[in-house]
Design an enzyme around this catalytic site. Structure first.
Site, short mmCIF file in Angstrom:
data_model
loop_
_atom_site.label_atom_id
_atom_site.label_comp_id
_atom_site.label_asym_id
_atom_site.label_seq_id
_atom_site.Cartn_x
_atom_site.Cartn_y
_atom_site.Cartn_z
CD GLU A 184 11.54 26.03 47.36
OE1 GLU A 184 11.05 26.42 48.44
OE2 GLU A 184 11.36 26.60 46.29
CD GLU B 282 8.92 25.10 42.77
OE1 GLU B 282 8.73 26.15 43.41
OE2 GLU B 282 8.76 23.97 43.26
#
Ligand code: GBH
Length: 610
Positions: A261, A463
């Site tokens: 991320e 995720e």
């Protein structure tokens, strides 16, 4: 004209002409709207020829930003919106039976700082999160990751619970300062490397494939002291670190992820300041961070490709997080544009250079306009050279996707650069995190978008998960519901839309340090009892559920193997009834809004006849 407005008297003025009631002759003065309306009447609509007469009605030019031409907006996002906007709530929620392809990889995820502890054990260096967490008031309740879940000392326990889950892969991250205390290869900490080697061996013995993230936010503080991601030398430092890890661990790793991320590092670490290293207030820094990060990713990919791929035979990519966003008001062009910008400024910021080449036009134009309007001599967004564009484009072996939320977007000009804000629907279920609401259909649309926009890459969901707060309740029906719904939407993306999804990874293995929110928000499938010094891992109900989904490789219509979590096999839209019959009643009020009473009754009848 302004007139007598019933019991409001003259206080409310609806007129296109202002009437001065102080003067006996009641003079009428046209307002700007009178001119505008006259113009519309004169032109019998809206002519492309600008009328000179009403220049005064225009706002000052400097306050005006060029709108994106509607034809460009919103490209592939539009395809997705068009495909799904006509879906009824019923269609959206419709439960779909079926299974994933053979060899689909099921996993669960964690990250080093959130679980390892051992913050200064055996020669580990300081990370930016160690420093951040040790500064007062940075983390809720002044929690820190000094011990966290003590995974540094609990390899056996962690692998045992992974076995209990029956996952085919485990995604974890390496702590850069654990292996390189000062961030450079001049000083290698063998004890740190040894920890990861033992973990990899234990996973191998358990037949669980490791998925290793090189960077999940815990930069060596020593690198931050020299500017961290803001310093161009970051690219080489990261490459050296990656080189060492490929060399020392690569024979046991088939899937590598360079960065987790990137947007969080850029925006939260160097923009909003709520994440380490905590720099805030400058709109330019996140773009410099992102720029160096993309280059570092590309160098690590090329290094693996050139030097290691042939002998280690693995794959390497990046994990990008994204919300899915749609226009709040679908009849308003500004909201379409805003939703498009949100996708481009979150997912696209990193995916576009890596998958399509260079930053997207929307990013470039918008940031340049905003920068110039703020009086800067040039865009805040750095430019790639032609050579860099070529070197970065294509540095992916799959698309790593973290997905959590769905937003309805509207334009908001004072939000720098992206000029948009997102809201959720207040009927969606809450979770233990204020930013996280349950809207499962978003992941299907996002997967469709990635397929269309980035050339149908293989996708691994790296995720996806949900939290709770407050009193401990191991019967986490909300998590079972969440996974059932989200995984079912991923299944629809695969079966109905032909998205090439290769794996799914739940977040997270353990209740761990949820960054600035400390231990208050619990995302784990295993509860960690923090009041017991042994930090025992205790399964929540979702463990059994997820293990069964894994065993079934999805949601087969018949022949569900033991342990059975589904008790009825009827076709109705709310799959939740089919897997945890009566324990879901706290959710039933919400479900009621989606299911007709008829369906509830038939579910009940089926249930009682079982
Ligand atoms: C992932 O980030 C991370 O990779 C993982 O480490 C993390 O534990 C997990 O999600 C759950 O958050 O409180 O409004 O400031 C997802 C991105 C990071 C988005 C935290 C929300 C806090 C928003 N999330 N962020 S807010």
């Amino acid at each position: 004209m302004d007139g007598f407005e019933a019991n409001q008297g003259y206080s409310q003025r609806f007129g296109l002409h202002y009437v001065n009631f102080e003067v006996g002759s009641r003079p009428r003065t046209p307002k700007q709207s009178a001119y505008l309306y006259a113009e519309i009447i004169e032109q019998n609509g809206f002519s492309s020829q600008k009328s000179k007469k009403f220049k005064a009605a225009e706002r000052p030019l400097t306050r005006r930003l060029a709108a994106l031409p509607p034809s460009e907006v919103p490209s592939q996002a539009k395809v997705v919106w068009e495909k799904f906007s006509s879906q009824s709530n019923f269609d959206r929620q419709m439960y779909h039976y079926g299974t994933f392809p053979e060899g689909f990889s099921w996993g669960i995820s964690s990250s080093a700082y959130q679980i390892e502890g051992g913050w200064n054990a055996d020669g580990k260096g300081l990370s930016i999160w160690d420093k951040f967490a040790h500064s007062p008031s940075k983390i809720l309740n002044d929690d820190n990751g000094d011990i966290a879940c003590d995974s540094y000392n609990k390899i056996e326990e962690d692998v045992a619970i992974l076995k209990q889950l029956k996952v085919s892969h485990y995604r974890f991250s390496l702590s850069w300062p654990r292996v390189l205390p000062d961030g450079t290869i001049n000083n290698i900490n063998e004890a740190g490397i040894n920890y990861y080697q033992r973990l990899l061996d234990a996973l191998h013995a358990a037949n669980i494939q490791p998925q290793v993230t090189l960077y999940h936010w815990d930069l060596p503080q020593a690198i931050e002291d020299y500017g961290g991601f803001l310093n161009d030398s970051f690219v080489k430092l990261f490459r050296d670190y990656a080189d060492l890890m490929f060399d020392r661990l690569g024979d046991k790793v088939k899937i590598w992820i360079t960065f987790n991320e990137p947007i969080m590092t850029a925006n939260h670490g160097y923009g909003f300041g709520d994440f380490a290293p905590g720099l805030k207030g400058q709109y330019t820094l996140p773009y410099i961070v992102g720029h160096n990060l993309i280059k570092a990713h590309a160098e690590a990919w090329h290094l693996y490709n050139d030097k290691y791929r042939a002998k280690q035979n693995g794959i390497i990519s990046i994990t990008i997080s994204s919300d899915w966003s749609e226009p709040r008001n679908p009849y308003r062009q500004e909201d379409y544009d805003a939703a498009r910008r949100v996708v481009e400024f979150t997912l696209g910021w990193f995916s576009h250079p890596i998958f399509n080449g260079d930053y997207s036009e929307i990013m470039k134009t918008r940031i340049r306009d905003r920068s110039l309007a703020a009086g800067l001599p040039q865009s805040r967004l750095p430019e790639f050279t032609q050579e860099e564009i070529k070197r970065i484009k294509g540095t992916h072996d799959f698309f790593g996707l973290n997905h959590f939320i769905f937003l309805f977007c509207t334009s908001l000009n004072f939000v720098p650069c992206r000029g948009a804000m997102g809201v959720s629907d207040r009927t969606w279920l809450d979770t233990g995190s204020s930013w996280l609401k349950i809207a499962p259909f978003g992941i299907r649309r996002l997967l469709n978008f990635i397929k269309n926009e980035y050339g149908n890459p293989p996708i691994i969901v790296t995720e996806n998960g949900v939290s709770e707060q407050g009193p401990i309740d191991l019967n986490d029906v909300h998590r079972i519901y969440y996974y059932e719904q989200y995984i079912n939407q991923v299944l629809k993306a695969y079966l109905l839309d032909g998205v090439d999804v290769r794996g799914y990874t739940a977040w997270s293995l353990l209740d761990n340090l949820e960054w600035a929110s400390g231990f208050s928000q619990r995302f784990g499938l295993f509860y960690v009892n923090r009041s017991d010094p042994n930090l025992p891992r205790v399964p929540k109900s979702s463990v059994n559920f997820y293990a069964t989904v894994i065993k079934c490789n999805g949601f087969p219509e018949s022949g569900v193997p033991e342990p059975r979590v589904w008790s009825v096999y009827s076709r109705f839209p709310c799959g939740i009834f089919s897997q945890c019959p009566w324990s879901v009643f706290p959710l039933s009020w919400w479900l009621y809004t989606m299911c007709s009473l008829h369906l509830l009754v038939s579910a009940t009848l089926l249930e009682t006849t079982e």
